[in-house]
Motif scaffolding. Structure first.
Motif, PDB file in Angstrom:
ATOM      1  N   GLY A  28       0.811  -1.210   0.000  1.00  0.00           N
ATOM      2  CA  GLY A  28       0.000   0.000   0.000  1.00  0.00           C
ATOM      3  C   GLY A  28       0.846   1.262   0.000  1.00  0.00           C
ATOM      4  O   GLY A  28       0.584   2.203  -0.749  1.00  0.00           O
ATOM      5  N   GLU A  29       1.868   1.278   0.838  1.00  0.00           N
ATOM      6  CA  GLU A  29       2.763   2.438   0.886  1.00  0.00           C
ATOM      7  C   GLU A  29       3.513   2.578  -0.432  1.00  0.00           C
ATOM      8  O   GLU A  29       3.722   3.674  -0.934  1.00  0.00           O
ATOM      9  N   LEU A  30       3.903   1.462  -1.015  1.00  0.00           N
ATOM     10  CA  LEU A  30       4.576   1.469  -2.308  1.00  0.00           C
ATOM     11  C   LEU A  30       3.649   1.999  -3.401  1.00  0.00           C
ATOM     12  O   LEU A  30       4.080   2.756  -4.285  1.00  0.00           O
ATOM     13  N   PHE A  31       2.378   1.634  -3.341  1.00  0.00           N
ATOM     14  CA  PHE A  31       1.406   2.062  -4.343  1.00  0.00           C
ATOM     15  C   PHE A  31       1.246   3.582  -4.352  1.00  0.00           C
ATOM     16  O   PHE A  31       1.306   4.222  -5.400  1.00  0.00           O
ATOM     17  N   LEU A  32       1.041   4.184  -3.184  1.00  0.00           N
ATOM     18  CA  LEU A  32       0.827   5.625  -3.118  1.00  0.00           C
ATOM     19  C   LEU A  32       2.082   6.396  -3.517  1.00  0.00           C
ATOM     20  O   LEU A  32       2.006   7.411  -4.229  1.00  0.00           O
ATOM     21  N   SER A  33       3.234   5.942  -3.075  1.00  0.00           N
ATOM     22  CA  SER A  33       4.470   6.638  -3.437  1.00  0.00           C
ATOM     23  C   SER A  33       4.764   6.508  -4.924  1.00  0.00           C
ATOM     24  O   SER A  33       5.308   7.420  -5.540  1.00  0.00           O
ATOM     25  N   SER A  34       4.375   5.389  -5.541  1.00  0.00           N
ATOM     26  CA  SER A  34       4.592   5.205  -6.977  1.00  0.00           C
ATOM     27  C   SER A  34       3.674   6.103  -7.801  1.00  0.00           C
ATOM     28  O   SER A  34       4.054   6.568  -8.879  1.00  0.00           O
ATOM     29  N   ILE A  35       2.471   6.357  -7.309  1.00  0.00           N
ATOM     30  CA  ILE A  35       1.565   7.269  -8.011  1.00  0.00           C
ATOM     31  C   ILE A  35       2.151   8.673  -8.037  1.00  0.00           C
ATOM     32  O   ILE A  35       2.111   9.362  -9.063  1.00  0.00           O
ATOM     33  N   SER A  36       2.715   9.111  -6.928  1.00  0.00           N
ATOM     34  CA  SER A  36       3.233  10.486  -6.843  1.00  0.00           C
ATOM     35  C   SER A  36       4.388  10.739  -7.787  1.00  0.00           C
ATOM     36  O   SER A  36       4.600  11.870  -8.225  1.00  0.00           O
ATOM     37  N   VAL A  37       5.147   9.692  -8.122  1.00  0.00           N
ATOM     38  CA  VAL A  37       6.287   9.870  -9.038  1.00  0.00           C
ATOM     39  C   VAL A  37       6.004   9.268 -10.414  1.00  0.00           C
ATOM     40  O   VAL A  37       6.901   9.150 -11.235  1.00  0.00           O
ATOM     41  N   ARG A  38       4.730   8.872 -10.648  1.00  0.00           N
ATOM     42  CA  ARG A  38       4.303   8.345 -11.947  1.00  0.00           C
ATOM     43  C   ARG A  38       5.104   7.102 -12.366  1.00  0.00           C
ATOM     44  O   ARG A  38       5.496   6.965 -13.527  1.00  0.00           O
ATOM     45  N   ASP A  39       5.357   6.237 -11.414  1.00  0.00           N
ATOM     46  CA  ASP A  39       6.046   4.983 -11.710  1.00  0.00           C
ATOM     47  C   ASP A  39       4.994   3.980 -12.196  1.00  0.00           C
ATOM     48  O   ASP A  39       4.512   3.130 -11.451  1.00  0.00           O
ATOM     49  N   PHE A  40       4.632   4.095 -13.484  1.00  0.00           N
ATOM     50  CA  PHE A  40       3.474   3.391 -14.017  1.00  0.00           C
ATOM     51  C   PHE A  40       3.612   1.871 -13.947  1.00  0.00           C
ATOM     52  O   PHE A  40       2.627   1.165 -13.763  1.00  0.00           O
ATOM     53  N   THR A  41       4.799   1.360 -14.129  1.00  0.00           N
ATOM     54  CA  THR A  41       4.966  -0.099 -14.105  1.00  0.00           C
ATOM     55  C   THR A  41       4.596  -0.669 -12.742  1.00  0.00           C
ATOM     56  O   THR A  41       3.989  -1.748 -12.658  1.00  0.00           O
ATOM     57  N   VAL A  42       4.931   0.045 -11.688  1.00  0.00           N
ATOM     58  CA  VAL A  42       4.583  -0.411 -10.339  1.00  0.00           C
ATOM     59  C   VAL A  42       3.089  -0.225 -10.080  1.00  0.00           C
ATOM     60  O   VAL A  42       2.424  -1.108  -9.532  1.00  0.00           O
ATOM     61  N   VAL A  43       2.556   0.919 -10.486  1.00  0.00           N
ATOM     62  CA  VAL A  43       1.145   1.218 -10.248  1.00  0.00           C
ATOM     63  C   VAL A  43       0.244   0.200 -10.937  1.00  0.00           C
ATOM     64  O   VAL A  43      -0.670  -0.367 -10.330  1.00  0.00           O
ATOM     65  N   THR A  44       0.480  -0.037 -12.218  1.00  0.00           N
ATOM     66  CA  THR A  44      -0.368  -0.974 -12.956  1.00  0.00           C
ATOM     67  C   THR A  44      -0.256  -2.391 -12.390  1.00  0.00           C
ATOM     68  O   THR A  44      -1.258  -3.108 -12.296  1.00  0.00           O
ATOM     69  N   SER A  45       0.936  -2.788 -12.003  1.00  0.00           N
ATOM     70  CA  SER A  45       1.117  -4.133 -11.445  1.00  0.00           C
ATOM     71  C   SER A  45       0.358  -4.298 -10.132  1.00  0.00           C
ATOM     72  O   SER A  45      -0.312  -5.315  -9.907  1.00  0.00           O
ATOM     73  N   LEU A  46       0.435  -3.293  -9.266  1.00  0.00           N
ATOM     74  CA  LEU A  46      -0.234  -3.393  -7.970  1.00  0.00           C
ATOM     75  C   LEU A  46      -1.750  -3.346  -8.114  1.00  0.00           C
ATOM     76  O   LEU A  46      -2.464  -4.115  -7.451  1.00  0.00           O
ATOM     77  N   VAL A  47      -2.255  -2.460  -8.967  1.00  0.00           N
ATOM     78  CA  VAL A  47      -3.708  -2.392  -9.159  1.00  0.00           C
ATOM     79  C   VAL A  47      -4.225  -3.705  -9.739  1.00  0.00           C
ATOM     80  O   VAL A  47      -5.290  -4.198  -9.355  1.00  0.00           O
ATOM     81  N   LEU A  48      -3.471  -4.272 -10.664  1.00  0.00           N
ATOM     82  CA  LEU A  48      -3.882  -5.558 -11.244  1.00  0.00           C
ATOM     83  C   LEU A  48      -3.890  -6.649 -10.183  1.00  0.00           C
ATOM     84  O   LEU A  48      -4.814  -7.478 -10.125  1.00  0.00           O
TER      85      LEU A  48
END
Length: 320
Positions: free
Chosen positions: A273-293
């Motif tokens: 969860g902490e990784l997800f929010l921090s990845s959104i703030s820096v637009r780290d799309f590969t992490v965001v899409t993987s976690l949401v999936l």
């Protein structure tokens, strides 16, 4: 049972495909890209554009999606632009913390909810029932992130009873008893904070089921036959009232995983969860899409788990 699992798994495949497309498109619709804000503005824009072409960020969305899916099926979720490491390794480092936090929250939730639900349902319209119902109303009205902040301030900063961040004290040797105790100590406050809010749904559900079951014909028949009240509650009322709780179990797990997004951020707990929010703030799309999936797949599996548990608890129910 196995035929049901196979049939439901087949139905899940198009759901996961549709989910992956929606997740990918939503992530790509965010302003900017993975290089936005991460490159020195003094660098030649042509060099930045060349890097975007090299990473495939300028390709059509369907080409990017196909590359992402084919790599994901091979276990490659891409490279994190922020951490400069494979996403699979990055998630692997965090998923254990999220799992233990969710498990601890689930255990605390049921330790609180089931006794309160039984007392409230069995002795409804009494002072104890009114107090428990008042607690559930407050729990429904209180936002999770506000309550978690209050818990952090009170028991973390004001009284100093619990740590205010991290998942383990520094310098601990992994695998040792002190390491395990430190892990439990660090997750106790965030798990309790989330459990005190998530428990209210289970309390109200169990209370309603017990009150409704008390007026069923088979309960009146058991009383007419001279069965004791304890036997009636344990063998008839409680057993039937727990069926919806069992059916809700899979969704409860899914909700806890999603709820950890806010809890981990507030308590600086290094999980997904902490990784997800921090990845959104820096637009780290590969992490965001993987976690949401992954969260979406967990929700689909949670629905399947709930159906299977319900069919095992009550053999009269057959999943079609």
């Amino acid at each position: 049972m196995w035929r049901t699992v196979a049939r439901r798994t087949t139905i899940m495949i198009p759901q996961i495909v549709l989910l992956s497309i929606l997740v990918f498109l939503l992530a790509r619709s965010m302003p900017g890209d993975a290089l936005t804000g991460l490159i020195d503005p003094s660098i030649d824009p042509a060099a930045i554009e060349e890097q975007r072409v090299k990473l495939g960020l300028n390709n059509p969305w369907y080409e990017q999606y196909w590359d992402w899916v084919t790599n994901a099926l091979q276990g490659d979720l891409g490279q994190s632009f922020r951490f400069k490491m494979p996403v699979t390794d990055l998630i692997g480092e965090r998923i254990a913390n999220t799992f233990w936090l969710s498990l601890a929250t689930l255990v605390i939730t049921y330790l609180i909810a089931i006794p309160l639900g039984i007392i409230s349902g069995r002795y409804n319209d009494t002072l104890a029932d009114r107090m428990i119902t008042g607690y559930t109303y407050i729990g429904f009205a209180a936002p999770l992130f506000i309550f978690a902040l209050l818990m952090l301030w009170a028991f973390g900063f004001h009284f100093g009873w619990f740590p205010t961040g991290g998942s383990v004290a520094p310098g601990m040797e992994p695998g040792s008893l002190s390491y395990i105790m430190s892990k439990l100590y660090h997750l106790l406050l965030p798990a309790t904070s989330m459990a005190l809010i998530t428990t209210v749904t289970t309390v109200q559900l169990l209370r309603s089921e017990i009150i409704d079951t008390k007026h069923k014909d088979f309960v009146h028949t058991a009383r007419a036959k001279g069965a004791s009240e304890s036997r009636i509650y344990n063998r008839h009322i409680l057993r039937n009232s727990l069926l919806p709780i069992a059916a809700f179990f899979g969704y409860e797990i899914t909700g806890l995983i999603g709820g950890t997004v806010f809890i981990e951020s507030i308590f600086s707990y290094p999980g997904m969860g902490e990784l997800f929010l921090s990845s959104i703030s820096v637009r780290d799309f590969t992490v965001v899409t993987s976690l949401v999936l992954l969260y979406g797949i967990a929700a689909i599996l949670g629905a399947l788990l709930s159906d299977l548990i319900l069919s095992m608890v009550d053999p009269r129910i057959r999943i079609k």
